[in-house]
Scaffold this motif. Structure first.
Motif, short mmCIF file in Angstrom:
data_model
loop_
_atom_site.label_atom_id
_atom_site.label_comp_id
_atom_site.label_asym_id
_atom_site.label_seq_id
_atom_site.Cartn_x
_atom_site.Cartn_y
_atom_site.Cartn_z
N LEU A 39 0.11 -1.17 -0.23
CA LEU A 39 0.04 0.26 0.12
C LEU A 39 1.25 0.96 0.00
N ALA A 40 2.32 1.05 0.27
CA ALA A 40 3.25 2.17 0.39
C ALA A 40 2.97 3.25 -0.93
N GLY A 41 2.67 4.43 -0.92
CA GLY A 41 2.66 5.33 -2.31
C GLY A 41 1.43 5.52 -3.13
N TYR A 42 0.01 4.79 -2.48
CA TYR A 42 -0.75 4.56 -3.22
C TYR A 42 -1.78 5.54 -3.17
N ASP A 43 -2.02 6.20 -3.43
CA ASP A 43 -3.38 6.48 -3.50
C ASP A 43 -4.60 6.59 -3.37
N GLY A 44 -5.17 5.04 -3.15
CA GLY A 44 -6.31 4.66 -3.58
C GLY A 44 -6.35 3.11 -2.78
N VAL A 45 -7.04 2.65 -2.47
CA VAL A 45 -6.75 0.95 -2.44
C VAL A 45 -8.48 0.76 -3.02
N VAL A 46 -8.65 -0.53 -3.12
CA VAL A 46 -10.14 -1.34 -3.79
C VAL A 46 -10.06 -2.52 -3.25
N VAL A 47 -11.37 -2.99 -2.62
CA VAL A 47 -11.07 -4.08 -1.71
C VAL A 47 -12.15 -4.51 -1.99
N ARG A 48 -12.75 -5.90 -1.96
CA ARG A 48 -13.97 -6.84 -1.80
C ARG A 48 -13.51 -7.27 -0.49
N SER A 49 -13.33 -7.96 0.20
CA SER A 49 -13.49 -8.86 1.85
C SER A 49 -12.15 -9.78 1.67
N LYS A 50 -10.66 -8.98 1.04
CA LYS A 50 -9.93 -10.14 1.30
C LYS A 50 -9.50 -10.20 2.25
N VAL A 51 -9.09 -8.20 2.56
CA VAL A 51 -8.43 -8.15 4.20
C VAL A 51 -8.95 -7.72 4.91
N PHE A 52 -8.96 -7.36 6.64
CA PHE A 52 -9.65 -6.12 7.42
C PHE A 52 -8.88 -4.72 7.41
N ILE A 53 -9.29 -4.47 6.93
CA ILE A 53 -8.25 -2.55 6.73
C ILE A 53 -8.54 -2.45 8.35
N ASP A 54 -7.47 -1.94 9.17
CA ASP A 54 -7.37 -1.85 9.79
C ASP A 54 -6.16 -0.76 10.48
N LYS A 55 -5.79 -0.28 11.55
CA LYS A 55 -4.09 -0.10 11.75
C LYS A 55 -3.34 -0.38 11.50
N ASP A 56 -3.17 -1.51 11.69
CA ASP A 56 -1.42 -2.81 11.28
C ASP A 56 -1.52 -2.76 9.86
N LEU A 57 -2.71 -2.74 8.90
CA LEU A 57 -3.07 -3.14 7.41
C LEU A 57 -2.37 -1.76 6.84
N LEU A 58 -3.28 -0.83 7.21
CA LEU A 58 -2.22 0.56 7.13
C LEU A 58 -1.19 1.37 7.64
N LYS A 59 -0.22 0.65 7.83
CA LYS A 59 1.26 1.03 8.94
C LYS A 59 1.51 1.42 7.85
N TYR A 60 2.08 1.43 6.59
CA TYR A 60 2.76 1.31 5.15
C TYR A 60 1.94 3.19 4.46
N ALA A 61 0.43 2.43 4.42
CA ALA A 61 -0.05 3.99 3.78
C ALA A 61 -0.03 5.27 3.91
N ASP A 62 0.89 6.09 3.30
CA ASP A 62 1.31 7.15 3.59
C ASP A 62 0.43 7.87 3.50
N ASN A 63 0.03 7.58 1.95
CA ASN A 63 -0.45 8.53 0.28
C ASN A 63 -1.85 8.53 0.43
N LEU A 64 -2.68 6.94 1.73
CA LEU A 64 -3.70 6.66 1.13
C LEU A 64 -4.86 7.89 1.47
N LYS A 65 -5.73 8.06 0.13
CA LYS A 65 -6.89 8.79 0.67
C LYS A 65 -8.43 8.03 -0.09
N PHE A 66 -8.72 7.40 -0.34
CA PHE A 66 -9.60 6.69 -0.42
C PHE A 66 -9.50 5.29 -0.30
N ILE A 67 -10.54 4.32 0.52
CA ILE A 67 -11.00 2.98 1.16
C ILE A 67 -12.02 2.50 0.39
#
Length: 310
Positions: A39-67
């Motif tokens: 996720l590092a460097g991406y502006d957005g992520v598109v997900v269905r149900s593969k993962v639970f998106i929480d603090k641990d998963l987003l720890k490298y998401a330095d640029n993420l604006k949209f989920i």
């Protein structure tokens, strides 16, 4: 902008994103354990149900604006944490509400008319007309708990079959859809012949429908759940099927849908549930039509466009 797509999506998504000037990086086969670093460097992520998106998963998401959640429910998102990071959540209940409503109507007709049971019997050379005599929806009172996109879509279809539709929604007031009555929960308990659940999975609704809850209904009840499996206790359903307080149940979702991870108790409950002739089970496909698969993309991208333009 660059978006990481971590689940399988209809092929239209990449071109729809491209029309907004967004480069989609399509990686549906990415392993769960690799998502966080990717996720590092991406502006957005598109997900269905593969993962639970929480603090641990987003720890490298330095640029993420949209989920972007490709579907209706957001129970696989830590909403409070995501919003605390200033990220925007976009989901698409408008994309699959019609598919879910049609599937729920199909389950109801099948349940009341013994369609699945009689199909099995006829194929086994058993011709039992009397044992498969059905009930008509006309004249019944159908109670809905939850009146979001899904509940409203189902109600708008079923109301035309000559039944009374009553709705309880704790968080909505002044529902004014033609032919649909908003009532208190006690009236659902008192009047419903059929109950259909349309609530999101939250701490408040987790196992909301259990043995005690179902015992409050005054009439024998047909039960439908096309929301989330963990809203309903299978042991409660089984108990009331065994005592005939439930005339039948149609479930598109169950407590644990990863069947190879059943605990011993879950396996026993599932085997017991499956033994009832008046139970219909489908594999979380309400809302998952060929049409909705594409429409979800269109809804997500339309909402994304509005956010970018704002």
């Amino acid at each position: 902008m660059n978006f990481l797509i971590i689940d399988e999506m209809h092929s239209s998504l990449l071109s729809l994103l491209s029309n907004l000037g967004i480069k989609g990086d399509y990686k549906p086969n990415i392993k769960k354990e690799d998502v966080a670093q990717q996720l590092a460097g991406y502006d957005g992520v598109v997900v269905r149900s593969k993962v639970f998106i929480d603090k641990d998963l987003l720890k490298y998401a330095d640029n993420l604006k949209f989920i972007c959640r490709a579907g209706a429910g957001i129970d696989n998102l830590d909403v409070d944490y995501i919003e605390s990071r200033g990220m925007k959540i976009i989901n698409a209940p408008e994309g699959n509400r019609n598919a879910l409503a049609e599937h729920t109507v199909g389950l109801l007709f099948s349940l009341l008319n013994n369609i699945v049971k009689s199909d099995k019997e006829v194929k086994s050379m058993l011709w039992d007309r009397e044992g498969n005599r059905g009930y008509e929806i006309s004249g019944k009172t159908i109670g809905l708990i939850g009146f979001g996109f899904m509940g409203e879509a189902f109600a708008s279809k079923i109301v035309h079959f000559g039944c009374r539709v009553i709705v309880y929604d704790k968080y909505k007031n002044g529902i004014s859809c033609e032919g649909i009555e908003q009532v208190e929960l006690d009236e659902i308990f008192e009047e419903a012949d059929i109950l259909s659940i349309h609530v999101p999975l939250t701490d408040e609704t987790r196992f909301m429908v259990d043995k005690q809850f179902l015992s409050k209904f005054k009439k024998p009840l047909w039960f439908l759940n096309t929301s989330r499996g963990e809203v309903v206790s299978l042991s409660g359903i089984i108990h009331h099927l065994s005592t005939n307080r439930l005339r039948g149940a149609a479930l598109d979702v169950i407590e644990n849908e990863k069947m190879n991870t059943f605990t011993e108790d879950q396996k026993k409950a599932f085997d017991k549930l499956s033994s009832f002739d008046n139970v219909i089970l489908t594999p979380h496909v309400a809302g998952w039509s060929f049409e909705s698969y594409e429409r979800i993309n269109e809804v997500l991208v339309d909402k994304l466009k509005a956010e970018i333009s704002a």
